[in-house]
Design a protein around this motif. Structure first.
Motif, PDB file in Angstrom:
ATOM      1  N   SER A   1     -15.463  12.470  11.424  1.00 20.94           N
ATOM      2  CA  SER A   1     -14.204  12.366  10.695  1.00 20.94           C
ATOM      3  C   SER A   1     -14.160  13.384   9.567  1.00 20.94           C
ATOM      4  O   SER A   1     -15.082  13.474   8.765  1.00 20.94           O
TER       5      SER A   1
ATOM      6  N   GLU B   1      -2.488   1.319   5.971  1.00 24.65           N
ATOM      7  CA  GLU B   1      -1.474   2.135   6.632  1.00 24.65           C
ATOM      8  C   GLU B   1      -0.081   1.540   6.496  1.00 24.65           C
ATOM      9  O   GLU B   1       0.856   1.949   7.167  1.00 24.65           O
TER      10      GLU B   1
ATOM     11  N   THR C   1      -0.267   7.331  17.234  1.00 22.74           N
ATOM     12  CA  THR C   1      -1.254   6.298  16.896  1.00 22.74           C
ATOM     13  C   THR C   1      -1.270   5.939  15.425  1.00 22.74           C
ATOM     14  O   THR C   1      -1.303   4.756  15.079  1.00 22.74           O
ATOM     15  N   VAL C   2      -1.269   6.930  14.556  1.00 24.05           N
ATOM     16  CA  VAL C   2      -1.473   6.683  13.121  1.00 24.05           C
ATOM     17  C   VAL C   2      -0.225   6.032  12.528  1.00 24.05           C
ATOM     18  O   VAL C   2       0.894   6.532  12.688  1.00 24.05           O
TER      19      VAL C   2
ATOM     20  N   ILE D   1      -2.190  11.729  17.319  1.00 25.59           N
ATOM     21  CA  ILE D   1      -2.003  11.309  15.925  1.00 25.59           C
ATOM     22  C   ILE D   1      -0.579  10.794  15.706  1.00 25.59           C
ATOM     23  O   ILE D   1      -0.363   9.748  15.083  1.00 25.59           O
TER      24      ILE D   1
ATOM     25  N   VAL E   1      -9.506   9.506  16.817  1.00 21.63           N
ATOM     26  CA  VAL E   1      -8.242   9.060  16.218  1.00 21.63           C
ATOM     27  C   VAL E   1      -7.927   7.632  16.648  1.00 21.63           C
ATOM     28  O   VAL E   1      -7.501   6.800  15.834  1.00 21.63           O
ATOM     29  N   LYS E   2      -8.137   7.327  17.913  1.00 18.40           N
ATOM     30  CA  LYS E   2      -7.796   6.001  18.425  1.00 18.40           C
ATOM     31  C   LYS E   2      -8.679   4.905  17.852  1.00 18.40           C
ATOM     32  O   LYS E   2      -8.206   3.825  17.498  1.00 18.40           O
TER      33      LYS E   2
ATOM     34  N   ARG F   1      -9.193   7.937   9.872  1.00 17.19           N
ATOM     35  CA  ARG F   1      -7.999   8.673  10.315  1.00 17.19           C
ATOM     36  C   ARG F   1      -7.424   9.518   9.189  1.00 17.19           C
ATOM     37  O   ARG F   1      -6.968  10.642   9.407  1.00 17.19           O
ATOM     38  N   LYS F   2      -7.471   8.978   7.998  1.00 18.83           N
ATOM     39  CA  LYS F   2      -6.989   9.731   6.838  1.00 18.83           C
ATOM     40  C   LYS F   2      -7.828  10.983   6.623  1.00 18.83           C
ATOM     41  O   LYS F   2      -7.300  12.069   6.331  1.00 18.83           O
TER      42      LYS F   2
END
Length: 632
Positions: free
Chosen positions: A294, A444, A353-354, A350, A315-316, A323-324
């Motif tokens: 990451s 999130e 998903t994000v 991304i 990412v998943k 993710r950040k």
């Protein structure tokens, strides 16, 4: 006493007689020149101000020291001679015969000493490129016992790579056998890993498998002959040989972790090994590797096919914090990633998903907006926009792309979104208690539920985002300002996009309002302006220049306009009024015939009504054809 002291002071003052001009200036005592302070603190050493000490710069001293050390080398004279020969033979304007003589002379001088001088930056500039295969074979045989040593040398590695490029199939197989038992160690070295990657790229499927096996397990490395190369996947090899999966995971972790700690992540052999590791790893081991990758490190991974799959998995299955880090690591590089064949798929993942759309807008969307025209015309870059306009459409994403986007780590599949607390054994089985909900917001900005002692946690990696996909899509497309910029770009470059192989698909999706008409409520006026711009181009008369095609006769633009007539009533109405009304007979030939005929083929009754006055005569004359009952 006071008077005596005053008189004694006055007596000590001696007055000089005035000069010829009787002025006080002539009465002043001339000052002595000041002597500079001594440069040395030692009073015993005499000071000589007229002869300064000779000064020698530190750089000059270092250069002299370096030259002295070089001259002490065993083959210093030979290296100097080879350097002069290399400067002659490397010229482009030299004759082949003369170069051949120089190469032969250099090889003769180096004979028996190549392995010793290959580590020098002067003599490592090899001449094997310009020699015959027989002489290359002789060099190969001399270097064969020393390949492992040379593979770790900063300068000799270039010689090794050149030898591999010119090696025969037998020599390449022999070199791979030399690496047996040393692949993992060399991959931990920034220099040695270059050689392993070079061999991996040159080898066939069987040879690549032999290199990969050494990263899987000690048993596979020791008993490699027992492994059939028909099984290329690690999940198939483990049950066939009866290996313990936990043991393989531990061994691969011990190999992969040092490589990641040294940031040696650019090589495709490592990407393949990581992908195989994720296929068998338990959740804890996989999460550790995802945590290592990451950040900016992942940007260097996603440039290959397997690397993009690793990026998608990170990412998943990464937590909100990870993710950040991944998204922030792409800052300033989104423009390069989006135009890459494999990197663009990670961006698509991304966007799908994000859940933190504010972060995605700040770090990714804003960079995409800066060069929108280049993005819509690019083969790979357009896929990011198409994913927001029409998600997961098979016309825009190949089966391989869809398979990559749907990848998951097996250990995260079952029950990955929930886990049990330690004190779950004290939980009651009362259905009413289990049904209690406690809403709370995660990092999130999404809401998750707590059901008794079974709850979701924002730090636990989950497969995909938890926000409603339609809401995420609306926030990224409309609230970020991306859609407005996209429609404006389409209006300004309508002619170029219509005739572009890739831009026409963006133009079609924008003109139809996207899937579900997501653009229509907010940007309806802009979309109508785009319809008018396309119709105005079609209303222009034919050009006298043979090289300039009309939009209704161009292969790409005529088919795009036909699709718009069939699928969008608003466009069909505008297009008929501005471009076709009263001119159908003129355009009922060639590629433009498909556009005119689309008003007969449309499944919408209102579209067919627009042209019912002009098209039947052309149909009877044979210019147009009745539509058949088959898919467009």
């Amino acid at each position: 006493m006071a008077e005596k002291s005053k008189e004694s002071k006055e007596s000590k003052k001696r007055k000089r007689p005035l000069g010829p001009n009787n002025s006080e200036a002539d009465n002043k005592v001339p000052k002595k020149p000041k002597t500079p302070p001594p440069t040395t603190k030692d009073p015993k050493k005499p000071f000589n101000s007229n002869k300064p000490k000779p000064f020698k710069s530190s750089n000059l001293k270092k250069s002299e020291t370096a030259k002295t050390k070089k001259k002490r080398k065993r083959h210093y004279t030979l290296e100097q001679e080879l350097g002069k020969l290399w400067e002659k033979m490397r010229r482009h304007n030299i004759a082949n015969d003369e170069r051949s003589k120089l190469v032969s002379e250099a090889l003769q001088k180096m004979k028996g000493k190549i392995s010793e001088i290959a580590g020098s930056h002067v003599s490592s500039r090899t001449c094997v490129k310009h020699t015959s295969q027989a002489k290359r074979d002789a060099v190969y045989e001399e270097l064969h016992p020393h390949f492992l040593m040379l593979a770790n040398n900063t300068y000799a590695v270039h010689l090794v790579k050149k030898m591999l490029d010119t090696a025969s199939k037998m020599q390449l197989a022999d070199f791979i056998s030399t690496l047996h038992g040393h692949v993992a160690r060399l991959l931990c070295s920034k220099v040695g890993s270059v050689v392993i990657e070079h061999v991996y790229q040159l080898g066939n499927a069987s040879q690549k498998g032999k290199l990969l096996i050494e990263l899987y397990s000690t048993e596979l490395r020791l008993f490699k002959d027992l492994v059939s190369m028909k099984e290329s996947r690690l999940v198939d090899i483990i049950p066939k040989l009866g290996l313990q999966q936990a043991s393989v995971v531990r061994y691969m972790s011990s190999v992969i972790q040092p490589i990641l700690e040294k940031d040696i992540v650019d090589h495709s052999i490592l990407h393949r090994a990581l992908l195989e590791f994720f296929s068998i790893a338990d959740r804890t081991s996989a999460a550790e590797v995802i945590q290592k990758l990451s950040g900016p490190l992942l940007v260097r991974v996603i440039g290959t096919k397997n690397g993009s799959k690793i990026g998608i998995l990170c990412v998943k299955h990464g937590s909100a914090k990870e993710r950040k880090k991944i998204i922030k690591g792409m800052k300033g590089l989104v423009g390069n990633i989006v135009h890459d064949q494999y990197g663009s798929l990670v961006l698509v993942c991304i966007l799908s998903t994000v859940d933190d759309t504010k972060l995605v807008t700040k770090e990714i969307i804003r960079e995409l907006i800066t060069d929108m025209k280049k993005l819509v015309l690019d083969k790979c870059g357009r896929r990011v926009l198409l994913q927001l306009l029409h998600p997961n459409h098979p016309h825009y994403f190949t089966p391989d792309d869809q398979a990559s986007l749907n990848l998951c780590i097996p250990s995260f599949k079952a029950g990955s979104e929930v886990y049990f607390d330690v004190d779950m054994q004290n939980a009651t089985s009362d259905a009413d208690k289990l049904g209690d909900k406690e809403p709370c917001n995660d990092e999130e900005g999404t809401e998750h539920e707590t059901r008794g002692n079974i709850r979701q946690d924002e730090n636990l990696p989950v497969v995909g985002g938890k926000k409603d996909p339609s809401l995420r899509r609306r926030e990224l497309l409309l609230e970020s300002g991306l859609a407005e910029s996209l429609v404006t770009t389409c209006i300004e470059n309508a002619a170029e996009l219509l005739e572009s192989k890739f831009g026409k698909e963006i133009l079609y999706e924008v003109a139809t309002g996207g899937e579900g008409g997501i653009l229509n409520p907010t940007l309806n006026d802009k979309i109508e302006e785009l319809h008018g711009a396309i119709a105005s181009l079609a209303a222009l008369p034919k050009s006298d220049e043979a090289s300039k095609e009309h939009v209704l006769e161009n292969f790409h633009s005529s088919r795009t306009i036909r699709r718009l007539v069939l699928d969008c009533l608003a466009f069909a109405s505008t297009f008929w009024k501005l471009a076709l009304e009263g001119r159908c007979e003129k355009w009922a030939h060639g590629h433009s015939c498909k556009v005119v005929n689309a008003f007969l083929e449309s499944s919408d009754f209102r579209t067919r009504e627009l042209a019912k006055g002009e098209l039947p005569p052309l149909l009877h004359q044979g210019f147009l054809k009745m539509p058949r009952d088959k898919g467009r």
